[in-house]
Design an enzyme around this catalytic site. Structure first.
Site, short mmCIF file in Angstrom:
data_model
loop_
_atom_site.label_atom_id
_atom_site.label_comp_id
_atom_site.label_asym_id
_atom_site.label_seq_id
_atom_site.Cartn_x
_atom_site.Cartn_y
_atom_site.Cartn_z
N ARG A 240 -21.83 -26.63 0.16
CA ARG A 240 -23.21 -26.85 -0.23
C ARG A 240 -23.35 -28.26 -0.80
O ARG A 240 -22.47 -28.75 -1.53
CB ARG A 240 -23.65 -25.84 -1.31
CG ARG A 240 -23.94 -24.42 -0.79
CD ARG A 240 -25.16 -24.38 0.12
NE ARG A 240 -25.53 -23.04 0.53
CZ ARG A 240 -25.16 -22.46 1.69
NH1 ARG A 240 -24.39 -23.12 2.54
NH2 ARG A 240 -25.58 -21.25 1.99
N GLU A 269 -32.08 -30.69 2.05
CA GLU A 269 -31.99 -30.15 3.42
C GLU A 269 -33.29 -29.45 3.76
O GLU A 269 -33.80 -28.70 2.92
CB GLU A 269 -30.84 -29.15 3.53
CG GLU A 269 -29.48 -29.78 3.38
CD GLU A 269 -28.34 -28.78 3.65
OE1 GLU A 269 -28.61 -27.70 4.19
OE2 GLU A 269 -27.20 -29.10 3.30
N HIS A 287 -25.88 -29.38 8.73
CA HIS A 287 -25.61 -28.00 8.27
C HIS A 287 -25.44 -27.04 9.46
O HIS A 287 -26.21 -26.10 9.65
CB HIS A 287 -26.74 -27.50 7.34
CG HIS A 287 -26.31 -26.36 6.47
ND1 HIS A 287 -26.69 -26.22 5.15
CD2 HIS A 287 -25.51 -25.28 6.72
CE1 HIS A 287 -26.17 -25.12 4.64
NE2 HIS A 287 -25.44 -24.52 5.58
C1 DGY Z 1 -24.08 -19.79 5.11
O1 DGY Z 1 -23.99 -18.73 5.70
O2 DGY Z 1 -24.05 -19.86 3.88
C2 DGY Z 1 -24.23 -21.02 5.93
O3 DGY Z 1 -24.28 -22.16 5.13
C3 DGY Z 1 -25.48 -20.95 6.78
O4 DGY Z 1 -26.55 -20.58 6.02
#
Ligand code: DGY
Length: 321
Positions: A240, A269, A287
């Site tokens: 993240r 994002e 992402h």
């Molecule tokens: C997750 O599953 O956390 C990925 O980052 C996609 O959202």
């Protein structure tokens, strides 16, 4: 035959997921595939029994306070749940699930791509060939950082961290890790445990982040910690954006202390960080860690499995609250 439960799917999930969802539920899909706003979530809670949101739909305490009691379960399509105020959802009596395991390999693959790309100048190399700027060659041309035999620090040795370690072993990397708790020797596979983050950083020629974003991990990789990394280290983030102080990372890229970064996640994002774009040693992706066909199906099916269990009166396997 009891009436089908009604669910809301705010994003365009895989075809196989939508097909199965429509077979078993009355489904409201946001065909426009735009992120669900707070207003959308609140309005939909009056019409549905469950939802399959992605990390793009934010269940803040304020939103949760306005949800209709009809909504009983938020079966996330994602493994990360930093978009959900779990305490507020729990207090509201809403069950929350996520999708662990099924995206670990796909995310680890992207981490490997980012690590290689950042270490070996993928952006610059692609650019000069693609734009017809490749007009010379020299042994001193585009010399990068070798991964084979190097020390790899993994911060967060959960499912994705372990999948990444397995792939890095194929590169004969010396694996170090920090995790809240030490893994069993069978799960460590020889990886070296560090009881604190700082001692991991000291030995991380390559550093890859695999921990969740929580209030405790925001800006975990700050200026002081970046300074502890060996000169010329490469930083990878597929977890993240919240984990990295982006100003501090940019300064370290500019000073050369950090040789390269591979980033699939950003503070903002969608969009990312425009200031990073001037630096070709920052290899960036939008992402897409879990974006493979097989994994998208598996994520959708896992979320549906959690809904199925819940509505059948059973405990969903991935229940968080
Ligand atoms: C997750 O599953 O956390 C990925 O980052 C996609 O959202």
């Amino acid at each position: 035959m009891p009436d089908k439960k009604v669910i809301w799917i705010p994003r365009r999930l895989s075809d196989a997921t939508l097909e199965r969802a429509r077979r078993d539920y009355e489904v409201i899909v946001n065909e426009a595939d735009t992120p669900g706003t707070a207003e959308d979530i609140i309005a939909m809670s009056q019409r549905v029994d469950g939802m399959i949101p992605c990390h793009s739909e934010h269940f803040s305490a304020d939103v949760v306070a306005q949800l209709d009691p009809r909504l009983r379960i938020v079966a996330n399509h994602s493994v990360g749940v930093d978009h959900c105020d779990l305490a507020a959802l729990k207090a509201a009596g809403i069950v929350v699930t996520n999708t662990p395991d099924v995206l670990s390999d796909a995310t680890a693959e992207i981490a490997m791509l980012l690590m290689l790309g950042a270490a070996r100048h993928a952006i610059m190399g692609d650019r000069i060939v693609r734009q017809g700027q490749w007009d010379s060659w020299s042994p001193s041309f585009m010399v990068g950082k070798q991964m084979t035999g190097a020390r790899l620090g993994i911060l967060g040795m959960g499912r994705v961290g372990r999948a990444f370690a397995a792939k890095a072993r194929g590169f004969d990397m010396e694996i170090h890790y920090h995790n809240r708790s030490r893994l069993s020797p069978e799960d460590e596979h020889g990886a070296i445990f560090h009881a604190d983050v700082e001692s991991l950083l000291d030995v991380s020629d390559f550093l890859s982040l695999h921990c969740p974003a929580t209030p405790d991990t925001i800006n975990l990789l700050n200026a002081d910690r970046i300074a502890r990394l060996p000169a010329g280290a490469v930083v990878v983030n597929t977890a993240r954006g919240a984990l990295i102080d982006e100003h501090a990372l940019l300064s370290a890229i500019k000073s050369g202390h950090i040789a390269g970064a591979g980033l699939d996640c950003f503070k903002v994002e969608p969009g990312g960080n425009a200031a990073f774009a001037a630096h070709e040693n920052i290899f960036m992706l939008p992402h897409i860690g879990s974006a493979t066909r097989a994994t998208r199906d598996a994520m959708g099916f896992r979320a549906l499995g959690n809904l199925d269990a819940f509505f059948a009166g059973q405990e969903p396997g991935d229940r968080l609250v």
